[in-house]
Write a protein that holds these residues in place. Sequence first.
Motif: not given
Length: 225
Positions: A61-71, A80-98
């Motif tokens: 699991v990867t958490v994208n904090h939405g604070l950098r364009a590169e995230a 993509q790396f996980c897909a190469t190895f057959g690992i399930l992967h999810d990205t979670l977005l945090w957009d609550a920073w005020d």
Amino acid sequence: MRRWAALDHMPARLTQQVAEAFLPNPPEVLGVAVSGGGDSMALLHLLHGLCTLHGTKLRAVTVNHGLRAEAASEARMVQQFCATFGILHDTLLWDAWDGTGNLQSSARDARFALMSAWASEHGIGTIALGHTADDQAETFLMRLARRSGVNGLAGMSPRIIREGVTWVRPLLKASRAELRGYLQSQDVPWTEDPSNDDTAFERVKARQILEVLAPLGIDAQGLSA
């Protein structure tokens, strides 16, 4: 990109640390938090080997904090790396920073909350984190600056329970340099977060202090021990 190498081709020190954290009774399903940085990518690769050998299902699991364009691109790299190895992967977005309060503290709390909910959704009781001896030493210095007591100065625990999830830090005895050497030897990609050089953050200041203390023999491994 090189696929999983045999266990005897990998640095024994790192594989032993990871194995000791989960054996002899590895979980049926294991989550791993992966930002795309060197520490978490090394942990991901090491865990893939352990889980392959012991029949554990690994999910990243990867958490994208939405604070950098590169995230977003960093999260895609992990996917993509996980897909190469057959690992399930999810990205979670945090957009609550005020924009108020302590950013790093708020982001850390948000990561735990988002990943705990993700773990509950997918039946995951254990999540591995990529904290290293360097992180441990930096945490010690930050807590020392706050005049923490003995419990606080004890540093990060290798295993804690929070929000119904067991969080495990298998690499607390490994250094960042050691992990990057491992990544290079295995042809595993990683990214560098530019905020790691931003002295506006307390942890970066602690990292720079460690560099000053190194000639005195006060280093990450020593403080971690």
